[in-house]
Motif scaffolding. Sequence first.
Motif, PDB file in Angstrom:
ATOM      1  N   ARG A   2      63.794  47.861  58.964  1.00 51.13           N
ATOM      2  CA  ARG A   2      63.057  47.502  57.807  1.00 51.13           C
ATOM      3  C   ARG A   2      63.735  45.963  57.560  1.00 51.13           C
ATOM      4  O   ARG A   2      63.014  45.354  56.941  1.00 51.13           O
ATOM      5  N   THR A   3      64.779  45.444  58.018  1.00 53.88           N
ATOM      6  CA  THR A   3      65.454  44.239  57.472  1.00 53.88           C
ATOM      7  C   THR A   3      64.383  43.388  58.376  1.00 53.88           C
ATOM      8  O   THR A   3      64.144  42.233  57.837  1.00 53.88           O
ATOM      9  N   ARG A   5      61.252  43.333  59.444  1.00 49.35           N
ATOM     10  CA  ARG A   5      60.086  43.529  58.982  1.00 49.35           C
ATOM     11  C   ARG A   5      60.063  42.708  57.489  1.00 49.35           C
ATOM     12  O   ARG A   5      59.318  41.851  57.234  1.00 49.35           O
ATOM     13  N   ARG A   6      61.075  42.839  56.827  1.00 51.25           N
ATOM     14  CA  ARG A   6      61.323  42.117  55.487  1.00 51.25           C
ATOM     15  C   ARG A   6      61.479  40.805  55.621  1.00 51.25           C
ATOM     16  O   ARG A   6      60.818  39.842  54.916  1.00 51.25           O
TER      17      ARG A   6
END
Length: 202
Positions: A2-3, A5-6
Amino acid sequence: MRTQRRLTRLMQLVLVGLVAYGLVDGQPKAIVNGSVALLITFFPALLERNYDLPLDPWLGLWITAAVFLHTLGSAGLYGQIDWWDHLTHALSASLVAGVGYTVARAVDLHADDIHIPSRVAFVYIFVLVMAFGVIWELFEFALDIIAASTGVTMPLAQHGLDDTVRDLMYNSLGALLVGTFGQVYLTDVAETVRERLLSVES
Protein backbone atom coordinates in the motif's frame (compact mmCIF):
# COMPACT_ATOMS: atom_id res chain seq x y z
CA MET A 1 2.45 -2.73 -0.96
CA ARG A 2 0.00 0.00 0.00
CA THR A 3 2.85 2.37 0.79
CA GLN A 4 4.40 1.93 -2.64
CA ARG A 5 1.07 2.48 -4.38
CA ARG A 6 0.34 5.57 -2.29
CA LEU A 7 3.73 7.06 -3.09
CA THR A 8 3.15 6.36 -6.78
CA ARG A 9 -0.27 8.02 -6.69
CA LEU A 10 1.16 11.01 -4.82
CA MET A 11 3.82 11.57 -7.46
CA GLN A 12 1.21 11.23 -10.20
CA LEU A 13 -0.90 13.90 -8.50
CA VAL A 14 2.09 16.23 -8.37
CA LEU A 15 2.65 15.66 -12.09
CA VAL A 16 -1.01 16.47 -12.76
CA GLY A 17 -0.53 19.67 -10.78
CA LEU A 18 2.56 20.52 -12.81
CA VAL A 19 0.66 20.08 -16.08
CA ALA A 20 -2.21 22.20 -14.73
CA TYR A 21 0.26 24.91 -13.74
CA GLY A 22 1.75 24.84 -17.23
CA LEU A 23 -1.69 25.22 -18.80
CA VAL A 24 -2.69 28.11 -16.53
CA ASP A 25 0.62 29.96 -16.70
CA GLY A 26 1.35 29.23 -20.36
CA GLN A 27 4.47 27.14 -19.73
CA PRO A 28 4.84 24.65 -22.63
CA LYS A 29 7.90 23.04 -21.05
CA ALA A 30 5.95 22.14 -17.92
CA ILE A 31 3.05 20.85 -20.01
CA VAL A 32 5.21 18.61 -22.22
CA ASN A 33 7.47 17.25 -19.48
CA GLY A 34 4.63 16.71 -17.04
CA SER A 35 2.37 15.04 -19.60
CA VAL A 36 5.05 12.68 -20.91
CA ALA A 37 6.11 11.74 -17.39
CA LEU A 38 2.50 11.15 -16.36
CA LEU A 39 1.89 8.86 -19.33
CA ILE A 40 4.98 6.82 -18.50
CA THR A 41 3.81 6.30 -14.92
CA PHE A 42 0.73 4.48 -16.25
CA PHE A 43 2.85 2.03 -18.25
CA PRO A 44 2.83 -0.70 -15.54
CA ALA A 45 -0.98 -0.51 -15.34
CA LEU A 46 -1.15 -0.76 -19.14
CA LEU A 47 0.95 -3.92 -19.11
CA GLU A 48 -1.28 -5.44 -16.47
CA ARG A 49 -4.50 -4.57 -18.28
CA ASN A 50 -3.52 -5.40 -21.86
CA TYR A 51 -1.09 -8.28 -21.34
CA ASP A 52 -2.12 -9.64 -17.95
CA LEU A 53 1.39 -8.84 -16.74
CA PRO A 54 1.18 -7.70 -13.12
CA LEU A 55 4.28 -5.90 -11.90
CA ASP A 56 5.46 -5.60 -8.34
CA PRO A 57 4.42 -2.24 -6.81
CA TRP A 58 8.10 -1.56 -6.16
CA LEU A 59 8.71 -1.66 -9.92
CA GLY A 60 5.88 0.78 -10.50
CA LEU A 61 7.37 3.05 -7.86
CA TRP A 62 10.81 2.71 -9.48
CA ILE A 63 9.47 3.80 -12.88
CA THR A 64 7.39 6.62 -11.43
CA ALA A 65 10.23 7.94 -9.27
CA ALA A 66 12.63 8.06 -12.22
CA VAL A 67 10.37 10.17 -14.43
CA PHE A 68 9.03 12.18 -11.49
CA LEU A 69 12.46 13.30 -10.28
CA HIS A 70 13.55 14.14 -13.82
CA THR A 71 10.43 16.24 -14.35
CA LEU A 72 11.04 18.14 -11.12
CA GLY A 73 14.60 18.71 -12.27
CA SER A 74 13.41 20.12 -15.59
CA ALA A 75 11.01 22.35 -13.67
CA GLY A 76 13.94 24.08 -11.98
CA LEU A 77 15.68 21.79 -9.51
CA TYR A 78 18.50 20.98 -11.94
CA GLY A 79 19.63 24.58 -11.68
CA GLN A 80 19.02 24.93 -7.94
CA ILE A 81 20.43 21.65 -6.58
CA ASP A 82 23.80 20.55 -7.94
CA TRP A 83 23.40 16.85 -7.17
CA TRP A 84 19.85 16.52 -8.54
CA ASP A 85 21.13 15.79 -12.04
CA HIS A 86 23.41 13.07 -10.67
CA LEU A 87 20.51 11.49 -8.79
CA THR A 88 18.22 11.39 -11.81
CA HIS A 89 20.91 10.03 -14.12
CA ALA A 90 21.76 7.21 -11.72
CA LEU A 91 18.10 6.35 -11.18
CA SER A 92 17.19 6.53 -14.87
CA ALA A 93 20.23 4.45 -15.79
CA SER A 94 19.24 1.83 -13.23
CA LEU A 95 15.79 1.70 -14.83
CA VAL A 96 17.29 1.22 -18.31
CA ALA A 97 19.54 -1.48 -16.88
CA GLY A 98 16.59 -3.17 -15.21
CA VAL A 99 14.51 -3.22 -18.38
CA GLY A 100 17.44 -4.43 -20.47
CA TYR A 101 18.28 -7.23 -18.06
CA THR A 102 14.65 -8.31 -17.72
CA VAL A 103 14.25 -8.64 -21.50
CA ALA A 104 17.53 -10.52 -21.91
CA ARG A 105 16.80 -12.82 -18.99
CA ALA A 106 13.28 -13.55 -20.28
CA VAL A 107 14.73 -14.57 -23.64
CA ASP A 108 17.35 -16.65 -21.83
CA LEU A 109 14.66 -18.51 -19.88
CA HIS A 110 12.46 -18.93 -22.93
CA ALA A 111 14.97 -20.24 -25.47
CA ASP A 112 16.69 -23.53 -24.70
CA ASP A 113 19.60 -22.77 -27.04
CA ILE A 114 20.38 -19.42 -25.37
CA HIS A 115 22.23 -19.18 -22.08
CA ILE A 116 23.44 -15.93 -20.56
CA PRO A 117 25.82 -16.43 -17.60
CA SER A 118 25.63 -13.94 -14.73
CA ARG A 119 29.01 -12.43 -15.57
CA VAL A 120 27.99 -11.89 -19.18
CA ALA A 121 24.70 -10.38 -18.01
CA PHE A 122 26.64 -7.94 -15.84
CA VAL A 123 28.76 -6.81 -18.80
CA TYR A 124 25.65 -6.63 -21.00
CA ILE A 125 23.88 -4.38 -18.48
CA PHE A 126 26.87 -2.09 -18.23
CA VAL A 127 27.39 -1.80 -22.00
CA LEU A 128 23.66 -1.29 -22.61
CA VAL A 129 23.45 1.59 -20.15
CA MET A 130 26.61 3.24 -21.44
CA ALA A 131 25.36 3.00 -25.03
CA PHE A 132 21.99 4.44 -24.04
CA GLY A 133 23.77 7.22 -22.14
CA VAL A 134 25.85 8.18 -25.18
CA ILE A 135 22.75 8.23 -27.39
CA TRP A 136 20.99 10.42 -24.80
CA GLU A 137 23.89 12.89 -24.71
CA LEU A 138 23.90 13.06 -28.52
CA PHE A 139 20.16 13.71 -28.39
CA GLU A 140 20.72 16.62 -25.98
CA PHE A 141 23.48 17.93 -28.22
CA ALA A 142 21.11 17.85 -31.21
CA LEU A 143 18.50 19.75 -29.20
CA ASP A 144 21.12 22.39 -28.38
CA ILE A 145 21.83 22.84 -32.09
CA ILE A 146 18.12 23.15 -32.88
CA ALA A 147 17.60 25.62 -30.03
CA ALA A 148 20.54 27.75 -31.19
CA SER A 149 19.33 27.85 -34.78
CA THR A 150 15.62 28.39 -34.08
CA GLY A 151 15.59 30.26 -30.78
CA VAL A 152 13.11 27.75 -29.36
CA THR A 153 13.66 26.70 -25.74
CA MET A 154 14.16 22.96 -25.49
CA PRO A 155 13.16 20.77 -22.52
CA LEU A 156 16.68 19.29 -22.41
CA ALA A 157 20.10 20.84 -22.82
CA GLN A 158 23.78 20.07 -22.46
CA HIS A 159 25.96 22.03 -20.06
CA GLY A 160 29.43 21.35 -21.37
CA LEU A 161 31.81 18.43 -21.66
CA ASP A 162 32.35 18.14 -17.90
CA ASP A 163 28.61 17.74 -17.38
CA THR A 164 28.46 15.04 -20.04
CA VAL A 165 31.29 13.09 -18.41
CA ARG A 166 29.62 13.33 -14.99
CA ASP A 167 26.32 12.17 -16.48
CA LEU A 168 28.00 9.09 -17.92
CA MET A 169 29.72 8.41 -14.60
CA TYR A 170 26.42 8.38 -12.73
CA ASN A 171 24.87 6.30 -15.50
CA SER A 172 27.62 3.79 -14.80
CA LEU A 173 26.74 3.87 -11.11
CA GLY A 174 23.11 3.00 -11.87
CA ALA A 175 24.20 0.13 -14.11
CA LEU A 176 26.64 -1.10 -11.48
CA LEU A 177 23.95 -1.20 -8.80
CA VAL A 178 21.54 -3.19 -10.97
CA GLY A 179 24.25 -5.49 -12.26
CA THR A 180 25.44 -6.23 -8.73
CA PHE A 181 22.24 -6.35 -6.70
CA GLY A 182 19.35 -6.37 -9.15
CA GLN A 183 19.81 -9.63 -11.02
CA VAL A 184 18.35 -11.82 -8.28
CA TYR A 185 15.27 -9.65 -7.84
CA LEU A 186 14.64 -9.07 -11.55
CA THR A 187 14.87 -12.77 -12.42
CA ASP A 188 11.36 -13.26 -11.03
CA VAL A 189 10.13 -10.38 -13.17
CA ALA A 190 11.80 -11.92 -16.22
CA GLU A 191 10.11 -15.24 -15.47
CA THR A 192 6.74 -13.48 -15.42
CA VAL A 193 7.49 -11.79 -18.74
CA ARG A 194 8.46 -15.13 -20.25
CA GLU A 195 5.30 -16.83 -19.04
CA ARG A 196 2.88 -14.08 -20.04
CA LEU A 197 4.40 -12.76 -23.27
CA LEU A 198 6.97 -15.02 -24.89
CA SER A 199 5.11 -18.25 -24.19
CA VAL A 200 1.96 -16.85 -25.77
CA GLU A 201 3.82 -15.72 -28.89
CA SER A 202 5.43 -19.12 -29.34
